[in-house]
Design an enzyme around this catalytic site. Structure first.
Site, short mmCIF file in Angstrom:
data_model
loop_
_atom_site.label_atom_id
_atom_site.label_comp_id
_atom_site.label_asym_id
_atom_site.label_seq_id
_atom_site.Cartn_x
_atom_site.Cartn_y
_atom_site.Cartn_z
N CYS A 113 48.09 -97.08 -27.39
CA CYS A 113 48.37 -96.50 -25.76
C CYS A 113 48.98 -97.74 -24.83
CB CYS A 113 47.00 -96.10 -24.91
SG CYS A 113 45.98 -97.39 -24.90
N ASP A 127 47.12 -100.18 -23.70
CA ASP A 127 46.51 -100.79 -22.66
C ASP A 127 45.98 -102.07 -22.98
OD1 ASP A 127 47.26 -98.56 -21.35
OD2 ASP A 127 45.32 -97.57 -21.25
N CYS A 129 44.72 -97.39 -18.36
CA CYS A 129 44.53 -96.08 -17.46
C CYS A 129 43.22 -96.25 -16.72
CB CYS A 129 44.25 -95.11 -18.61
SG CYS A 129 42.76 -95.50 -19.38
N CYS A 151 39.10 -95.85 -24.71
CA CYS A 151 39.07 -96.69 -23.58
C CYS A 151 37.77 -97.56 -23.52
CB CYS A 151 39.31 -95.91 -22.35
SG CYS A 151 40.47 -94.73 -22.54
FE1 FES Z 1 44.28 -96.40 -23.62
FE2 FES Z 1 42.70 -95.71 -21.88
S1 FES Z 1 44.34 -94.36 -22.70
S2 FES Z 1 42.70 -97.56 -22.66
#
Ligand code: FES
Length: 139
Positions: A33, A35, A59, A103
């Protein structure tokens, strides 16, 4: 879809920011993702986490899990902080949707990365702590 606690920690994140000259800092990323989460620890001479701050580029669930993770490790010893798993973070948030479980894993890994950095700086070993695989090494 999200619990009230998740929404609360997303809207009012606790311990957001950074610590100057931290005892330990760790940054982890999720390649899928994209992040990124960074945790700063201020550990006293007895190995107790006196302060903790986070920065999350990610996110809403990542923000909420970072926030909850900081609340859970604050005041704990570094050994106790190791027990703060992603499961513990999710439980404290009254759950996360399945697609958001990773996450919370990022939050666990960020704590571990910061503990790893602390242990390295102190020249000590924290029993049970392994080098975090998603540590992207940025401080
Ligand atoms: Fe990857 Fe939340 S979508 S940490």
């Amino acid at each position: 879809m999200y619990s009230e606690k998740v929404m609360d920690h997303f809207s009012n994140p606790r311990n957001m920011g950074e610590i100057e000259n931290p005892s330990g800092v760790g940054t982890v990323g999720n390649a899928k993702c994209g992040d990124i989460m960074r945790m700063y620890l201020d550990v006293d001479e007895n190995g107790v986490i006196r302060d903790v701050k986070f920065k999350t580029f990610g996110c809403g669930a990542a923000v909420a899990t970072s926030s909850m993770a900081t609340e859970l490790v604050k005041g704990k010893t570094v050994e106790e902080a190791l027990q703060v798993t992603n499961k513990a973070v999710m439980e404290a948030l009254d759950g996360l949707p399945p697609v958001k479980v990773h996450c919370s894993l990022l939050a666990e890994e960020a704590i571990h990365a910061a503990l790893w950095d602390y242990a390295k700086k102190q020249g000590i070993t924290i029993e049970g702590l392994q080098e975090p695989v998603n540590d992207i090494g940025e401080k």
